[in-house]
Scaffold this active site. Structure first.
Site, PDB file in Angstrom:
ATOM      1  N   ASP A   1       0.713  -0.922   0.163  1.00  0.00           N
ATOM      2  CA  ASP A   1       0.264  -0.132   0.048  1.00  0.00           C
ATOM      3  C   ASP A   1       0.757   1.301  -0.211  1.00  0.00           C
ATOM      4  O   ASP A   1       1.652   1.127  -0.262  1.00  0.00           O
ATOM      5  CB  ASP A   1      -1.131   0.175   0.961  1.00  0.00           C
ATOM      6  CG  ASP A   1      -2.408   1.003   0.936  1.00  0.00           C
ATOM      7  OD1 ASP A   1      -2.105   1.617  -0.243  1.00  0.00           O
ATOM      8  OD2 ASP A   1      -2.990   0.926   1.357  1.00  0.00           O
TER       9      ASP A   1
HETATM   10  C1  BGC Z   1      -5.304   3.906   0.249  1.00  0.00           C
HETATM   11  C2  BGC Z   1      -5.451   1.846  -1.464  1.00  0.00           C
HETATM   12  C3  BGC Z   1      -5.515   2.762  -2.297  1.00  0.00           C
HETATM   13  C4  BGC Z   1      -4.182   3.001  -2.504  1.00  0.00           C
HETATM   14  C5  BGC Z   1      -3.793   3.792  -4.009  1.00  0.00           C
HETATM   15  C6  BGC Z   1      -3.613   4.319   0.025  1.00  0.00           C
HETATM   16  O1  BGC Z   1      -3.763   5.297   0.469  1.00  0.00           O
HETATM   17  O2  BGC Z   1      -5.434   2.327   0.619  1.00  0.00           O
HETATM   18  O3  BGC Z   1      -6.200   0.924  -0.708  1.00  0.00           O
HETATM   19  O4  BGC Z   1      -4.739   1.957  -3.608  1.00  0.00           O
HETATM   20  O5  BGC Z   1      -3.761   4.624  -1.750  1.00  0.00           O
HETATM   21  O6  BGC Z   1      -3.870   5.174  -4.528  1.00  0.00           O
END
Ligand code: BGC
Length: 760
Positions: free
Chosen positions: A294
């Protein structure tokens, strides 16, 4: 002549492609994907391999257009050097073509990029938030709605969705509860499958299908006290029985990627968790896609106190099976050295790169890197009538009728004075919900617009009160609940003169979502007060809720005759709500999550364990309860009414005693006993009465969505097999144990018929 030219043209293209393939044998589409990967990897330096494991955000602010300054020089340089395998948040056929061109034409090996994006509930034409879609219990509708999202995203150059979010959660304080399918692992697994199929279709190489990403692996929905990014500490049995099933279902449906999670799981960051990623995902489950971290979660393993510095964070994360680094900038900075110093085996890097390249090959990116960059298709696909009809259909199916005393609904189509009240009734942005990065403000159909299409009644509109003041964006909280009551009087006057009052209350579209945990989940601001003031002058209120999470509405539930849970329904929100209010669509949604009476009850979920003192056998206080509120939720899991009514009878099990591998056949008779044709979700639950591990008091193990005409009766059949009757122990062993089982079938998790059988 024209066709002859075409043939010559195609032939020369073939000759050129063939010559190209001979020079670059990994481009030879006659070879298998694994052969092509090997050929390519033979050519790659360690730096280029690590580059494939590096993902950058392409400097689009997550909510807006590219900044004037463009992307950072570092990122551009890295892209040109072949040190970037993937970008996220670049979108638009033209924009993606431009970055893809750099990767393909300017890097030494010309490896195309995989382009990720948060396609959470649609791209530009938005479907309901995922929690709302889950309330439909309609798997085919969910698959179709996801396929629309895939069609639009792929037309905008994107070939990888960061979805589905399959996080089971029992905590409505957690803002991201809007993003997944609710509290139940069985329903969550079915929906995970539907969504993966929706994104990936039958053939990943088509230009309108994209790779899916089940996230967040794992247990992010269990953050303590619902506070975003917080710790998770749960038993392995809960992990195996509740958290992991939707991920396993996604894997079995062929999901090509998974994203890990920000949280610790029992003391170890999910991102550096070998048990999760190596032992379970890539070991036991034999997952052959790749895992992306993530956002900066590799770096955060240092902040957690797990890795001592960036280098160790990389070492631990690669060893634990995190194949791609999203925005930590750490793999690209540290991994080559770690390999050269023999602190990370090259075999681990090779394995990660092979996984990433595999997905790129499967998408067909090596055969045509620009296949998702067709501007003409982008124009015709995004916002098409087909897509709008699809999301409207999904929106209607997501609405849950919580209460309908006195049959206030459906509204009469003529001769009534209707007062529509509430800022959300005239809001064209909030219904889009959170995670709507590519869509524009003010693009949802409001409830006011939807209701104005029904011209037979006299309709007035008053805001009454705003929900919030200020301007909140996806990334910042700049907005606060309003205290301004200056609109109350006008709203009260309108209500006084109306036959029916429709009040649309709830949350602003960005009051749920990532980073939006709340400890108070009442109606925000002074909406509760407005509701009570209006009730004083007119009791015929239809309350329509717009929200991204269960809200605590005990007063409304007791006093307001009719309540419609309309979530955040996306682009076609107002049309869907109006059709339901006017009875052109008979609601059939069922809650995928329990609604608490108050925050103190959280976590509250239907599939809990019993206690040693579940009931008050005496008059004393020594049993499992609260002194100030009942144990039960306000609205139970699976609850949802229709304009018609359904009768359940004849619950039958084909035998009393079964051998372990014998299918248990259950049937029930369901009759439409009301005055409208309607759909019902017939739900089957079991309880394994005794086990080596105590089992929950009820577990959903089957459901069927059935349409019944007025007076019609159908027999609904279910089959229970080992897959439904067993459970995982704390070591991840799946056990099917002898003993008595209860079977419950009914209209929700509480109102059920009951029978039992024995498993020998
Ligand atoms: C989130 C993810 C997301 C990623 C990209 C993160 O803050 O937890 O679910 O896909 O950002 O935007």
């Amino acid at each position: 002549m024209k066709s002859r030219n075409t043939i010559i043209g195609l032939f020369s293209l073939f000759v050129v492609a063939n010559a190209y393939a001979q020079r670059k044998p990994h481009l030879d589409s006659k070879k298998t994907i694994e052969e092509r990967i090997t050929l390519l990897m033979n050519e790659m330096t360690v730096e280029e391999k690590v580059g494939q494991m590096n993902q950058y955000n392409w400097s689009w602010d997550v909510t807006g257009p590219a900044p004037k300054g463009g992307v950072s020089k570092l990122k551009l340089d890295h892209l040109r050097q072949g040190w970037v395998g993937s970008l996220l948040s670049v979108r638009g056929a033209k924009e993606v073509r431009a970055v893809q061109k750099i990767a393909v034409e300017e890097t030494r090996l010309g490896i195309p990029l995989i382009i990720g994006f948060d396609v959470i509930h649609g791209y530009k034409t938005l479907s309901p938030i995922p929690l709302a879609e889950a309330a439909s219990w309609d798997l085919e509708a969910i698959r179709k709605s996801t396929a629309i999202a895939a069609a639009e995203a792929s037309a905008a150059g994107i070939n990888w969705a960061f979805g589905p979010n399959v996080d089971i959660s029992r905590d409505p304080r957690w803002g991201r509860i809007m993003e997944a399918a609710g509290e139940d692992p069985y329903l969550g697994s079915k929906i995970a499958t539907a969504r993966v199929k929706g994104f990936q279709g039958d053939n990943l190489a088509e230009n309108n299908t994209i790779a899916a990403c089940a996230k967040h692996f794992a247990a992010y929905g269990f953050v303590e006290s619902g506070r975003e990014y917080n710790t998770v500490d749960i038993s392995n049995a809960t992990l195996y029985n509740v958290v992991l099933p939707p991920f396993k279902a996604a894997k079995d449906a062929g999901v090509r990627t998974m994203m890990n999670a920000f949280n610790l799981l029992n003391g170890i960051p999910a991102t550096s968790n070998s048990f999760l990623q190596r032992d379970i995902l890539k070991g036991k489950w034999d997952f052959d896609g790749f895992v992306v971290s993530d956002w900066a979660s590799i770096k955060e393993t240092v902040t957690h106190g797990f890795a001592k510095d960036g280098s160790e964070a990389v070492q631990k994360s690669v060893m634990a099976g995190s194949d791609m680094d999203m925005e930590s900038y750490l793999y690209v900075a540290e991994l080559v050295k770690l390999v050269n110093d023999k602190k990370v085996k090259i075999e681990l890097v090779d394995d990660a790169v092979r996984r990433i390249l595999r997905v790129k090959y499967e998408l067909g990116l090596f055969d045509d890197p620009y296949k998702y960059c067709d501007e003409a298709r982008e124009k015709t696909t995004i916002g098409s009538q087909f897509n709008n009809e699809g999301v409207l259909d999904m929106a209607k199916k997501s609405i849950v009728l919580l209460k309908n005393e006195n049959q206030l609904l459906p509204l009469k189509k003529s001769g009534q004075k209707i007062a529509l009240i509430g800022a959300l009734a005239n809001d064209k942005t909030s219904p889009l919900g959170s995670w709507r990065i590519a869509s524009n403000d003010n693009t949802a159909v409001s409830v006011l617009e939807g209701m104005q299409k029904y011209k037979g009644n006299q309709l007035t509109y008053d805001k009454g009160t705003d929900v919030t003041v200020g301007k909140t964006t996806f990334v910042q909280e700049l907005e606060f609940n309003t205290t301004d009551k200056s609109g109350f009087e006008a709203a009260k006057n309108a209500a006084q003169n109306a036959d029916v009052v429709v009040m649309v209350l709830g949350e602003h579209g960005f009051q749920s979502g990532e980073g939006r945990s709340r400890t108070n989940i009442d109606l925000p601001g002074n909406q509760q007060e407005l509701l009570e003031e209006i009730f004083k002058v007119n009791k015929n209120i239809v309350l329509v809720l717009n929200n991204g999470r269960p809200l605590t509405i005990p007063w409304a539930s007791e006093n307001i005759p009719t309540i419609v849970e309309a979530w955040q329904l996306g682009t076609q929100s107002g049309n869907a709500i109006a059709e339901v209010l006017y009875g052109d669509y008979n609601p059939s949604g069922k809650l995928p999550i329990s609604f608490p009476r108050n925050v103190g009850q959280i976590p509250i979920y239907y599939n809990h364990f019993g206690t040693g003192r579940p009931v008050n056998s005496d008059t004393n206080v020594f049993w499992s309860h609260y002194s100030d509120v009942e144990n039960t939720p306000l609205y139970v899991f699976g609850h949802g009414l229709s304009y018609t009514s359904f009768g359940y009878s004849n619950l039958k099990i084909n035998k009393a005693v079964f051998e372990k591998d014998e299918p248990v056949k259950v049937s029930v008779t369901v009759t439409n006993t009301g005055k409208y044709e309607g759909k019902e979700v017939v739900q089957l639950y079991i309880r394994d009465l005794n086990g080596s591990l105590v089992r929950p008091v009820k577990e959903l193990k089957g459901f069927e969505l059935v349409n019944l005409k007025i007076g019609e009766t159908k027999i609904i059949n279910f089959t229970l097999t080992n897959a439904e009757l067993g459970f995982f122990d704390n070591n991840g062993n799946y056990l099917v144990e002898s003993g008595m089982f209860k079977v419950f079938v009914g209209t929700n998790s509480n109102d059920v018929l009951e029978s039992e059988f024995e498993l020998k």
